[in-house]
Design an enzyme around this catalytic site. Structure first.
Site, mmCIF file in Angstrom:
data_model
loop_
_atom_site.group_PDB
_atom_site.id
_atom_site.type_symbol
_atom_site.label_atom_id
_atom_site.label_comp_id
_atom_site.label_asym_id
_atom_site.label_seq_id
_atom_site.Cartn_x
_atom_site.Cartn_y
_atom_site.Cartn_z
ATOM 1 C CB SER A 77 -0.953 -0.040 1.196
ATOM 2 O OG SER A 77 -1.920 0.975 1.118
ATOM 3 C CG ASP B 23 -6.857 -2.931 -3.939
ATOM 4 O OD1 ASP B 23 -7.567 -1.942 -3.658
ATOM 5 O OD2 ASP B 23 -5.627 -2.954 -3.709
ATOM 6 C CG HIS C 273 -5.629 -2.111 -0.277
ATOM 7 N ND1 HIS C 273 -4.759 -1.861 -1.315
ATOM 8 C CD2 HIS C 273 -5.164 -1.388 0.784
ATOM 9 C CE1 HIS C 273 -3.819 -1.013 -0.911
ATOM 10 N NE2 HIS C 273 -4.037 -0.726 0.354
#
Length: 622
Positions: free
Chosen positions: A280, A526, A577
């Site tokens: 991320s 996602d 995610h």
């Protein structure tokens, strides 16, 4: 920001995932028990009735749970009195049959998602894969706990307690909101600790394996790495205070200096180059580091440092071009997760933490603004077109912020990403404008000359469209991310006419028509980061010479979101995610790279990212 909706949906329940090993129903038949044959049509009817029963049960219990939670928050502000009410009394009021059915469903779900966390590593171990490269992990926002080290009177009760990433956070937020806000917000002018407050990133594996008890983040990856022979001597988590801009991370914590030392130590003690694993926002932080470490006057590593010390970069769900949901968070304190709440929940949330408070909170964390969309209209589209527009789509994603009524300065004409950024700056406090402009750049360098010039400007180092990869021909980059989960792509807004609010606009939650759901338009991604952000640089951008002059090898492996319907975290095939960190195939890929077998990985595309990438308005030099 990725965490808010994820936690709201999933913080309760077992978090593991594996197929049930329950015995076949036939084995439960007793000797002599009569067997009745049922026609296919009747069996289908029975199954539908059972499914309906389960749906009504989940709906009823979910509604009841929502009311209790909303009422609990309202009680903190004397809105509703729950004096004398306890959970036992609530359960006593629910029919025993519903309670028993709920327990059966919970037990079945736990059995369904209970799988051996070490299985991926054990399987690769049996194939001869073992620990080779030292591994350093750079987590994302939700993955890093922040703990208090302040000794002033206001902080003593929280000493070494986590005010982000633990139940201590939940308790402080509910029982002492004002104090929690003072601790979690940075000084608006300096972008550093407020006077008397000292929050620091928790260190070690404990900092990243769980967000709160039962809500795993990196724990499954750590478990599988351990089966190959990894331990604290050859694996390390480089946690950081994600609230800070990268410049302030080095100024206050010497974060990048310490990361450089850890990498060099790993190479010197093992004789092997390091594998870096980022997730991320951690991928953006790592990209900044790749510039900082070689730059004169900063890391002073020289132009060959990356090629000397880093074997591979595993980029997991990297928000390389930002996360669009970061924009409404700093504009109006909203996102899909708040926009889709029912009226009663909205009332409770506003009483507890109003929109203007959330805006102030998000803006006072300059690091979060690194997630604002990068690339402007060239990537995200104009008023009539966007690269990821889909067939038969009625409104283009190119108009990022839309207004049903555009007749004032507060609600102008529909805005593209470039125009939305200008609108945000125009309607923000000066301190926030200065923090953003002094720390980040969101544009595009359209020539090699611009890219080389930007190598000396730290504000550009987080932006892969304005700077290049290091001159490291032996470096390998693996982009692993999930696809197929609806993700925020654009929004509908209106003027905020609430006399108690000091905001100009708010998401138009009344607008639900066609592709618009409570003012939010969903696209591909996602669930947190859009597909263009996850995939463009990997599929196209870093294959352009000005962004990758050394020809660094880049491989893409997309993973479709195929959640297990009985798993609260999606199971071993999720593409979410955050939950993807527990995905079996992702763990397999990470271990192969760490074990020196990354060259055997073949690219895997399941989305249309290559088609979308060709439509992005960024081209090779003439």
């Amino acid at each position: 920001m990725a965490s808010l909706g994820t936690l709201r949906r999933r913080v309760l329940g077992d978090s593991s995932s594996e197929p049930s090993r329950a015995p076949s129903p036939n084995s439960a038949l007793k000797d002599g028990e009569p067997v009745t044959l049922v026609s296919a049509s009747k069996l289908e009817k029975l199954s539908k009735n059972r499914s309906k029963k389960r749906q009504w049960l989940v709906f009823g219990l979910g509604g009841l749970f929502g009311i209790i939670v909303a009422a609990f928050f309202a009680q903190q502000h004397d809105v509703i009195s729950l004096e004398g009410l306890n959970l036992d009394s609530v359960l006593d009021a629910i029919p025993a049959g519903i309670v028993n059915d709920a327990r059966d469903i919970t037990r079945h779900e736990r059995e369904t998602v209970n799988y051996d966390s070490f299985s991926v590593g054990l399987h690769l171990q049996s194939q001869g894969v073992q620990a080779r490269h030292p591994v350093i992990m750079i987590p994302g926002v939700i993955s890093t706990g922040l703990e208090s080290w302040g000794t002033e009177e206001i902080s003593r009760q929280y000493f070494r307690k986590r005010l982000w990433g633990s139940w201590s956070m939940m308790r402080a937020l509910v029982l002492d909101k004002a104090s929690w806000k003072k601790h979690i917000m940075l000084d608006k002018l300096t972008g550093l600790d407020p006077p008397g407050i000292k929050l620091r990133a928790a260190q070690g594996f404990d900092a990243a394996d769980f967000f709160i008890t039962g809500y795993w983040i990196w724990s499954k990856i750590l478990e599988n790495l351990a089966t190959l022979g990894y331990d604290p001597s050859n694996a390390f988590t480089a946690a950081y205070d994600w609230r800070l801009s990268c410049e302030k991370l080095e100024l206050r914590d010497r974060y990048f200096t310490r990361l450089k030392v850890h990498i060099e130590t790993g190479v010197h003690t093992s004789g092997e180059k390091v594998v870096l694993v980022s997730h991320s926002m951690g991928s953006q932080v790592l990209f900044y580091f790749l510039h900082w470490v070689e730059a004169e006057g900063y890391g002073n590593g020289g132009p060959k440092w990356v090629d000397t010390f880093i074997d591979s970069w595993i980029n997991i769900s990297g928000s390389m071009l930002g996360a669009l949901k970061g924009y409404p968070a700093v504009l109006s304190g909203e996102m899909k997760d708040t926009a889709q709440l029912n009226a009663f929940a909205v009332y409770g949330l506003e009483k507890f933490l109003a929109k203007h408070e959330r805006v102030e909170l998000f803006r006072a964390m300059p690091g979060a603004s690194s997630m604002l969309p990068i690339g402007g209209n060239a990537v995200w589209g104009n008023r009539t077109f966007a690269p990821d527009d889909r067939r038969n789509q009625t409104v283009s994603y190119g108009t990022f912020i839309n207004f049903k009524e555009s007749n004032s300065t507060q609600s102008p004409a529909n805005l593209t990403v470039d125009e939305s950024h200008a609108y945000l700056m125009e309607h923000s406090d000066t301190w926030y404008q200065d923090q953003v402009r002094n720390s980040y750049s969101y544009g595009v360098a359209h020539s090699k000359a611009e890219v080389e010039k930007n190598a000396k400007d730290p504000r550009k180092w987080m932006n892969p469209l304005e700077t290049r990869l290091p001159l490291a021909p032996h470096l390998k980059i693996y982009c692993f991310y999930g696809v197929g989960k609806p993700t925020e792509r654009s929004y509908w807004y209106r003027e905020d006419r609430d006399p108690m609010s000091n905001l100009n606009v708010t998401i138009d939650t009344s607008r639900t028509v066609g592709e618009i759901d409570h003012g939010v338009v969903l696209g591909e991604g996602d669930g947190t980061v859009p597909l263009l952000s996850n995939g463009y640089m990997c599929a196209k951008g870093w294959r352009m010479r000005r962004y990758n002059p050394a020809g660094v090898q880049v491989k893409v492996y997309e993973m479709p979101h195929e959640p297990d319907r009985f798993s609260p975290r999606g199971g071993p095939n999720t593409g979410d995610h955050v939950d993807i960190l527990g995905r079996a195939s992702l763990n397999d890929l990470i271990l192969r790279v760490a074990g020196g077998k990354g060259s055997h990985i073949e690219e895997n595309y399941v989305s249309d990212i290559r088609e979308y990438a060709e439509k992005v308005q960024i081209f090779e030099d003439a």
